[in-house]
Scaffold this motif. Sequence first.
Motif, short mmCIF file in Angstrom:
data_model
loop_
_atom_site.label_atom_id
_atom_site.label_comp_id
_atom_site.label_asym_id
_atom_site.label_seq_id
_atom_site.Cartn_x
_atom_site.Cartn_y
_atom_site.Cartn_z
N GLU A 1 -22.36 7.71 -2.53
CA GLU A 1 -21.73 8.54 -1.50
C GLU A 1 -21.51 7.74 -0.26
O GLU A 1 -20.60 7.92 0.57
CB GLU A 1 -22.87 9.60 -1.03
CG GLU A 1 -23.01 10.81 -2.24
CD GLU A 1 -24.21 11.61 -1.88
OE1 GLU A 1 -24.57 11.78 -0.83
OE2 GLU A 1 -24.66 12.50 -2.87
N SER A 2 -22.20 6.58 0.06
CA SER A 2 -22.16 5.70 1.52
C SER A 2 -20.60 4.95 1.03
O SER A 2 -19.95 4.83 2.10
CB SER A 2 -23.26 4.86 1.56
OG SER A 2 -24.44 5.61 1.70
N THR A 3 -20.42 4.63 -0.15
CA THR A 3 -19.25 3.74 -0.38
C THR A 3 -18.11 4.44 -0.24
O THR A 3 -16.94 3.84 0.12
CB THR A 3 -19.30 3.25 -1.84
OG1 THR A 3 -19.39 4.03 -2.82
CG2 THR A 3 -20.32 2.33 -1.83
N LYS A 4 -18.13 5.88 -0.24
CA LYS A 4 -16.71 6.73 0.10
C LYS A 4 -16.46 6.69 1.43
O LYS A 4 -15.35 7.06 1.58
CB LYS A 4 -16.95 8.08 -0.91
CG LYS A 4 -17.25 8.11 -2.22
CD LYS A 4 -17.32 9.52 -2.71
CE LYS A 4 -18.72 10.23 -2.44
NZ LYS A 4 -18.81 11.47 -3.03
N LYS A 5 -17.35 6.63 2.22
CA LYS A 5 -17.27 6.54 3.67
C LYS A 5 -16.47 7.77 4.20
O LYS A 5 -15.54 7.83 5.00
CB LYS A 5 -16.42 5.26 3.91
CG LYS A 5 -17.20 4.14 3.79
CD LYS A 5 -16.37 2.77 4.28
CE LYS A 5 -17.31 1.50 4.04
NZ LYS A 5 -16.56 0.47 4.77
N ARG A 6 -16.71 8.83 3.61
CA ARG A 6 -16.26 10.21 4.06
C ARG A 6 -16.80 10.48 5.45
O ARG A 6 -17.71 10.30 5.80
CB ARG A 6 -16.48 11.40 3.21
CG ARG A 6 -15.94 10.95 1.82
CD ARG A 6 -16.27 12.20 1.07
NE ARG A 6 -15.63 11.88 -0.64
CZ ARG A 6 -15.93 13.00 -1.50
NH1 ARG A 6 -16.67 13.82 -1.44
NH2 ARG A 6 -15.23 12.63 -2.74
N PRO A 7 -15.80 11.19 6.17
CA PRO A 7 -16.18 11.37 7.57
C PRO A 7 -17.47 12.54 7.39
O PRO A 7 -17.52 13.30 6.55
CB PRO A 7 -14.99 12.46 8.00
CG PRO A 7 -13.94 11.86 7.43
CD PRO A 7 -14.51 11.71 6.17
N ARG A 8 -18.62 12.12 8.50
CA ARG A 8 -19.58 13.34 8.33
C ARG A 8 -19.47 14.55 9.07
O ARG A 8 -20.33 15.48 8.94
CB ARG A 8 -20.84 12.42 9.45
CG ARG A 8 -21.28 11.15 8.51
CD ARG A 8 -22.09 10.40 9.40
NE ARG A 8 -21.45 9.70 10.33
CZ ARG A 8 -21.92 8.72 11.05
NH1 ARG A 8 -23.23 8.24 10.83
NH2 ARG A 8 -21.16 8.03 12.00
N TYR B 1 -24.10 2.90 14.00
CA TYR B 1 -24.73 3.08 12.54
C TYR B 1 -23.84 4.15 11.61
O TYR B 1 -23.75 5.19 12.25
CB TYR B 1 -26.11 3.72 12.69
CG TYR B 1 -27.34 2.96 13.34
CD1 TYR B 1 -28.02 2.00 12.54
CD2 TYR B 1 -27.16 2.42 14.63
CE1 TYR B 1 -29.05 1.26 12.87
CE2 TYR B 1 -28.17 1.46 15.19
CZ TYR B 1 -29.18 0.62 14.25
OH TYR B 1 -29.98 0.02 14.71
N GLU B 2 -23.60 3.74 10.75
CA GLU B 2 -22.75 4.77 9.66
C GLU B 2 -23.58 5.20 8.67
O GLU B 2 -23.08 5.36 7.63
CB GLU B 2 -21.42 3.79 9.21
CG GLU B 2 -20.69 3.05 10.38
CD GLU B 2 -19.58 2.42 10.14
OE1 GLU B 2 -19.25 2.28 8.78
OE2 GLU B 2 -18.71 2.22 11.10
N GLU B 3 -24.66 5.60 8.71
CA GLU B 3 -25.36 6.43 7.73
C GLU B 3 -24.93 7.63 7.11
O GLU B 3 -24.19 8.53 8.11
CB GLU B 3 -26.94 6.79 8.22
CG GLU B 3 -27.29 5.47 9.05
CD GLU B 3 -28.21 4.66 8.10
OE1 GLU B 3 -28.71 4.97 7.20
OE2 GLU B 3 -28.36 3.41 8.60
N THR B 4 -24.56 7.74 5.98
CA THR B 4 -24.24 8.77 5.35
C THR B 4 -25.32 10.12 5.35
O THR B 4 -25.19 11.06 5.66
CB THR B 4 -23.73 8.87 3.92
OG1 THR B 4 -22.72 7.75 3.85
CG2 THR B 4 -23.40 9.94 3.35
#
Length: 339
Positions: A316-323, A195-198
Motif C-alpha cells: 500500500e505504501s508503494t502505491k503512494k495514493r493520497p491520504r 513523513y509520508e506514512e500510509t
Amino acid sequence: MELLHPWRLDFRQPPELRPAPVVSLVLPCFNEQEVLPETTRRLVALMARLEGDGQAAPGSAIYYVDDGSSDGTWRLIAEYAAAFPVVCGVKLSRNRGHQNALLCGLLTVPGDVLISLDADLQDDLEAIPRMLDNYRAGSEIVYAVRSSREQDSFFKRTSAEAYYRLLALLGVQVQFNHADFRLMSRCAIESLRGYEETHLFLRGLVPQLGYRTSVVEFERAPRFAGTSKYPLRKMLSLAWQGVTSFTAYPLRLITGAGALVSLGSLLLSAWALGIRLFTDQAVPGWASVVIPMYLLGGIQLLSLGVIGEYLAKVYESTKKRPRFHIEAVCGEGFDKERP
C-alpha cells in the motif's frame, strides 16, 4: 526502551516569553451533529478569552475537519462559519478515518500553533491556556496527558495501560496515557509534513520529530452527547497499526517461535521414543503425526499472517495514493489562502 520523558520546564525563573501566537484549534468530526452546537459555543468563548488575555494573537481560529459525515455535521459547520468569523471548516470527500482527518487539518490550516483535540468535549479545554504557556516558555510540542483513568471501565483502563507499556517494551517511543490532544508549533508541523506514512499512528509519529516537549495533565470528562466513534474494533485496529508501523519485533518473534518449535519437536521425538521403548502404551503413528501436524500448522498460519501484514503495508505504501481529498472549505481563515 522507556516511555517518552519530556522536558520539564521550570517556571520559577522563566526565560523571555515568545509573543502570543496565532492559534488554530483542529477538531476532526465524524457524525458529531449532536455535540457540535455545545462544542462551538465553548470554543468560541475560549478563543475570545485567549485573545483577551493576550495568549492568542488576532487571526486565531477553530477548524473543524468533517471526515465524510453522513449526518448534518457539515451543514452545521458551514452555518457556524457564516455566523462566527472564528469558525472555519474543511470537508473531506469521503470518510478517511480519524488519523487521516487529523493529519489533513494539521497539514492544511494556517497558524503559528496548532492544537488538536476531539469534538466530543472529553478533552479539557482549560488545559489549552496551560499548553500555550508551555509553548511560550520554549516547548515546540506539548502533550496533554490524562492524570487518571478512573472513569474508564476496568477492561479499558487495564488494556490501554498495558498497550502503552507494550509499545515501550517493543521500542516504540510514546507518551504514556496520551491520545491526540496536543500542541504543535509551526516548525514541528513542517517537520511532520516530511513523513509520508500510509498507515498513520500519530501518537508514535510525533515523538519521532524530536524538539523540546512538555506535558500538561488534565481530567478527561465524559462525552457530552452522541456516541463514541471508536468502538472496540477500531481501537484494536489502531493498536495494531501502532505496533506494525514502528517496530519489526513481531517478525523477530517468528524466528524465536521457529526455534522453540524445533526444540519442542526434538523433545516430543524423545518422549515418543521413550514411550515406544519402555512401555506398551504407544499408539502407532499418533505422536509422530497428529501433534507435529497441529503444532506446525498453527505456527505456520500465524507466521504467514504476520508476514502478510507487513507485506500489505509495503504494497500500500508503494502505491503512494493520497491520504485524503478536500472537497470544500469555509470560513474567513481560508479566504486569503485556500488549501
